[in-house]
Scaffold this motif. Structure first.
Motif, PDB file in Angstrom:
ATOM      1  N   UNK A 299      -9.588   1.161   1.977  1.00 56.19           N
ATOM      2  CA  UNK A 299      -9.858   2.413   1.054  1.00 56.19           C
ATOM      3  C   UNK A 299     -11.113   2.966   1.369  1.00 56.19           C
ATOM      4  N   UNK A 300     -11.419   4.058   0.877  1.00 51.07           N
ATOM      5  CA  UNK A 300     -12.667   4.739   0.784  1.00 51.07           C
ATOM      6  C   UNK A 300     -12.963   5.014  -0.580  1.00 51.07           C
ATOM      7  N   UNK A 301     -14.389   4.378  -0.710  1.00 57.79           N
ATOM      8  CA  UNK A 301     -14.874   4.763  -2.174  1.00 57.79           C
ATOM      9  C   UNK A 301     -15.947   5.545  -2.244  1.00 57.79           C
ATOM     10  N   UNK A 302     -16.052   6.660  -2.733  1.00 58.17           N
ATOM     11  CA  UNK A 302     -17.083   7.823  -2.781  1.00 58.17           C
ATOM     12  C   UNK A 302     -17.736   7.907  -4.087  1.00 58.17           C
ATOM     13  N   UNK A 303     -19.166   8.010  -4.221  1.00 53.21           N
ATOM     14  CA  UNK A 303     -19.962   8.192  -5.134  1.00 53.21           C
ATOM     15  C   UNK A 303     -20.766   9.465  -4.638  1.00 53.21           C
ATOM     16  N   UNK A 304     -20.550  10.859  -5.018  1.00 51.67           N
ATOM     17  CA  UNK A 304     -21.357  11.888  -4.690  1.00 51.67           C
ATOM     18  C   UNK A 304     -21.396  11.652  -3.024  1.00 51.67           C
ATOM     19  N   UNK A 324     -21.270   7.335 -13.345  1.00 51.04           N
ATOM     20  CA  UNK A 324     -20.825   8.513 -12.884  1.00 51.04           C
ATOM     21  C   UNK A 324     -19.459   8.626 -12.317  1.00 51.04           C
ATOM     22  N   UNK A 325     -19.121   9.580 -11.841  1.00 54.11           N
ATOM     23  CA  UNK A 325     -17.690   9.529 -11.099  1.00 54.11           C
ATOM     24  C   UNK A 325     -17.570   8.795  -9.827  1.00 54.11           C
ATOM     25  N   UNK A 326     -16.431   8.075  -9.761  1.00 53.78           N
ATOM     26  CA  UNK A 326     -15.998   7.631  -8.405  1.00 53.78           C
ATOM     27  C   UNK A 326     -14.508   7.752  -7.984  1.00 53.78           C
ATOM     28  N   UNK A 327     -14.512   8.265  -6.532  1.00 54.87           N
ATOM     29  CA  UNK A 327     -13.392   8.722  -6.004  1.00 54.87           C
ATOM     30  C   UNK A 327     -13.078   7.773  -5.043  1.00 54.87           C
ATOM     31  N   UNK A 328     -11.741   7.103  -5.113  1.00 56.47           N
ATOM     32  CA  UNK A 328     -11.145   6.006  -4.220  1.00 56.47           C
ATOM     33  C   UNK A 328      -9.804   6.651  -3.528  1.00 56.47           C
ATOM     34  N   UNK A 329      -9.900   6.616  -2.429  1.00 53.64           N
ATOM     35  CA  UNK A 329      -8.817   7.120  -1.497  1.00 53.64           C
ATOM     36  C   UNK A 329      -8.135   6.233  -0.693  1.00 53.64           C
ATOM     37  N   UNK A 330      -6.749   6.164  -0.543  1.00 52.57           N
ATOM     38  CA  UNK A 330      -6.129   5.311   0.324  1.00 52.57           C
ATOM     39  C   UNK A 330      -6.473   5.503   1.886  1.00 52.57           C
ATOM     40  N   UNK A 331      -6.419   4.724   2.600  1.00 48.64           N
ATOM     41  CA  UNK A 331      -6.752   5.047   4.087  1.00 48.64           C
ATOM     42  C   UNK A 331      -8.260   5.131   4.614  1.00 48.64           C
TER      43      UNK A 331
END
Ligand SMILES: [Zn+2]
Length: 332
Positions: A299-304, A324-331
């Motif tokens: 997974x990819x974990x993105x914060x800003x 803050x916000x965290x975006x988690x994406x598969x792959x």
């Protein structure tokens, strides 16, 4: 006379698999989901702190809080080391007053403490103001002429966090063997809490210059054995070894931390981490453990702008995030 009592217990096992929903998140008690925290503290800016203390920590990827006195004799002789080298090894400076000579008045205490804060800000880049750890120096009788309330007010003005007591935590003074000192770490692991060790210099041996030796210097072999023991406990996931302020920030933020699932589907998860702590001073990353769909692997974990690759295991991922916000994406 015999009395038989027959009790029939009928249990109806209602099996309802408790599937955790994707996005459900737990805030780890301590960073890296370690069981406990351990803090090392090295006082008095003695030369052994940079000759032996810091390099041995660096070898093991460990940190400590080094309480410095930028106006004290030994420091001034080696000021170049303190200003340009020691903090770059990863140790964190704490405030131990300018001269370690005591305080005559509130005004004098403001100078002793305030000028040390200023010196640390000048040496180590970072936010200003920010939290620093403070350790009141041990001085002779009658040499500390302010009371607790006056001291607390000066600490507040300087954004200083008082470290826990010396009592029961001094290397050499209270504990002599590596086993005794590591027992502190095991106590923390058993309780899931925090423990710490306060060191006053480390023994200097020839051919090093053996002057500037602190009076409770810890034997080098014992120092290394303590670090090795702490490293083992860290490597098996039991300990988070950190500096006093990181521990204080983590604890404070975690106490009011909440994670809201903004969105979750088979491709991505969006979370919002919040805490009531003032973000100017409390901006330490917290470790989160998030449920992801069972077929997710990488997974990819993105914060800003910050991105990290994380591998899922047992339908969960573990990562560090600031409020803050965290975006988690598969792959990938
Ligand atoms: Zn001291």
């Amino acid at each position: 006379m015999t009395k038989f009592v027959f009790a029939f217990i009928v249990s109806i096992l209602f099996v309802s698999p408790l599937y955790a929903a994707a996005g459900d998140t737990r805030v780890a008690k301590w960073q890296n989901d370690a069981k406990a925290v351990f803090l090392l503290m090295v006082d008095d800016s003695m030369p052994s702190a940079f000759e032996i203390g810091a390099p041995e920590l660096q070898k093991r990827g460990m940190t400590a809080t080094f309480y410095i006195c930028p106006g004290k004799g030994e420091y001034k002789v080696f000021h170049d080391k303190w200003e340009n080298e020691v903090w770059r090894t990863g140790v964190v400076y704490g405030n131990h007053t300018l001269t370690h000579g005591g305080v005559r008045s509130v005004e004098h205490a403001r100078q002793e403490i305030g000028q040390t804060t200023d010196a640390i800000y000048k040496i180590v880049p970072g936010k200003q103001p920010r939290l620093l750890s403070y350790a009141q120096p041990g001085v002779g009788p009658g040499q500390w002429k302010i009371n607790k309330e006056q001291e607390a007010a000066i600490l507040k003005e300087n954004h200083l966090i008082d470290r826990p007591t010396f009592a029961g935590h001094g290397a050499v003074y209270h504990w002599q063997t590596a086993e005794q000192m590591l027992a502190l770490a095991d106590k923390a692991i058993a309780s899931g809490g925090m423990e710490y060790l306060i060191i006053h210099g480390i023994e200097r041996r020839k051919p090093m210059n053996t002057s500037f030796q602190d009076f409770w210097a810890l034997n080098q072999d014992i120092y290394r054995a303590v670090l090795d023991g702490l490293k083992d406990r860290r490597d098996r996931g039991d300990l988070w070894i950190t500096d006093h302020i990181s521990y204080h920030q983590y604890l404070t933020e975690r106490q009011t931390a909440k994670v809201q699932v903004l969105q979750a589907d088979e491709k991505s998860i969006r979370l919002k981490l919040t805490s009531d702590a003032d973000p100017q001073f409390y901006d330490h990353a917290l470790t989160l453990v998030t449920e992801v769909p069972g077929d997710w692997k990488a997974c990819q974990v993105a914060q800003g702008e910050q991105k990290a690759s994380v591998t899922a295991s047992d339908g969960k991922i573990q990562f560090d995030a600031a409020p803050g916000e965290v975006q988690i994406t598969n792959g990938q």
